[in-house]
Scaffold this motif. Structure first.
Motif, mmCIF file in Angstrom:
data_model
loop_
_atom_site.group_PDB
_atom_site.id
_atom_site.type_symbol
_atom_site.label_atom_id
_atom_site.label_comp_id
_atom_site.label_asym_id
_atom_site.label_seq_id
_atom_site.Cartn_x
_atom_site.Cartn_y
_atom_site.Cartn_z
ATOM 1 N N ASP A 96 0.826 -1.214 0.000
ATOM 2 C CA ASP A 96 0.000 0.000 0.000
ATOM 3 C C ASP A 96 0.857 1.258 0.000
ATOM 4 O O ASP A 96 0.566 2.228 -0.699
ATOM 5 N N GLU A 97 1.919 1.263 0.807
ATOM 6 C CA GLU A 97 2.780 2.435 0.881
ATOM 7 C C GLU A 97 3.587 2.607 -0.395
ATOM 8 O O GLU A 97 3.887 3.732 -0.804
ATOM 9 N N ALA A 98 3.949 1.508 -1.065
ATOM 10 C CA ALA A 98 4.698 1.607 -2.320
ATOM 11 C C ALA A 98 3.848 2.269 -3.394
ATOM 12 O O ALA A 98 4.333 3.093 -4.172
ATOM 13 N N VAL A 99 2.568 1.945 -3.426
ATOM 14 C CA VAL A 99 1.660 2.578 -4.378
ATOM 15 C C VAL A 99 1.554 4.071 -4.070
ATOM 16 O O VAL A 99 1.593 4.917 -4.963
ATOM 17 N N GLY A 100 1.462 4.409 -2.794
ATOM 18 C CA GLY A 100 1.374 5.815 -2.396
ATOM 19 C C GLY A 100 2.621 6.596 -2.742
ATOM 20 O O GLY A 100 2.557 7.777 -3.093
ATOM 21 N N LYS A 101 3.789 5.951 -2.682
ATOM 22 C CA LYS A 101 5.033 6.640 -3.017
ATOM 23 C C LYS A 101 5.209 6.779 -4.519
ATOM 24 O O LYS A 101 5.830 7.715 -4.997
ATOM 25 N N ALA A 102 4.695 5.831 -5.277
ATOM 26 C CA ALA A 102 4.853 5.861 -6.730
ATOM 27 C C ALA A 102 3.861 6.806 -7.400
ATOM 28 O O ALA A 102 4.081 7.242 -8.527
ATOM 29 N N LEU A 103 2.784 7.132 -6.724
ATOM 30 C CA LEU A 103 1.750 7.968 -7.320
ATOM 31 C C LEU A 103 2.255 9.352 -7.742
ATOM 32 O O LEU A 103 1.989 9.776 -8.865
ATOM 33 N N PRO A 104 3.013 10.087 -6.924
ATOM 34 C CA PRO A 104 3.505 11.400 -7.377
ATOM 35 C C PRO A 104 4.416 11.278 -8.600
ATOM 36 O O PRO A 104 4.390 12.132 -9.491
ATOM 37 N N ILE A 105 5.204 10.213 -8.682
ATOM 38 C CA ILE A 105 6.091 10.017 -9.836
ATOM 39 C C ILE A 105 5.252 9.775 -11.085
ATOM 40 O O ILE A 105 5.525 10.338 -12.151
#
Length: 126
Positions: free
Chosen positions: A97-106
């Motif tokens: 879940d956190e990986a998706v949240g971190k990749a979203l701005p990119i």
């Protein structure tokens, strides 16, 4: 206060009587059953003491993470919620879940650059 006619006892129950000046007050204390999960190891905090009332120096009893590494956890808590295998599965889910949240701005930045490139390409060719 007496009336000239008498009422049956069952009807007297329906009539209002002299009331006290204020109604009795009842106090109820409700405890929040909100669970909190450690983002580092998947441990679920679900004690009687509300999480907000814990001191800032509270640490996860499993991995030692500080209180700020906990977040609200809404799924129902089962009896074996803190078993090692269950915690590891939750930890993997949290990391996804956190990986998706971190990749979203990119992904948003790449999309904006692609749209800008497409805009300039289309405006220069016609």
């Amino acid at each position: 206060m007496h009336s000239s006619f008498s009422l049956s006892p069952s009807l007297q129950l329906l009539l209002p009587r002299d009331r006290p000046a204020s109604a009795p007050k009842f106090a109820m204390r409700t405890a929040s059953k909100q669970a909190y999960i450690c983002r580092d190891c998947g441990y679920i905090y679900n004690d009687k003491t509300p999480f907000e009332k814990l001191p800032d120096k509270y640490f996860c009893p499993v991995c030692g993470a500080p209180k700020r590494r906990f977040r609200e956890y809404t799924p129902a808590v089962t009896k074996n919620a803190n078993a090692t295998d269950v915690r590891k599965a939750r930890k993997a889910e949290l990391q996804r879940d956190e990986a998706v949240g971190k990749a979203l701005p990119i992904a948003i930045a790449v999309g904006v650059v692609a749209l800008a490139g497409l805009y300039f390409y289309l405006n220069n060719t016609f």
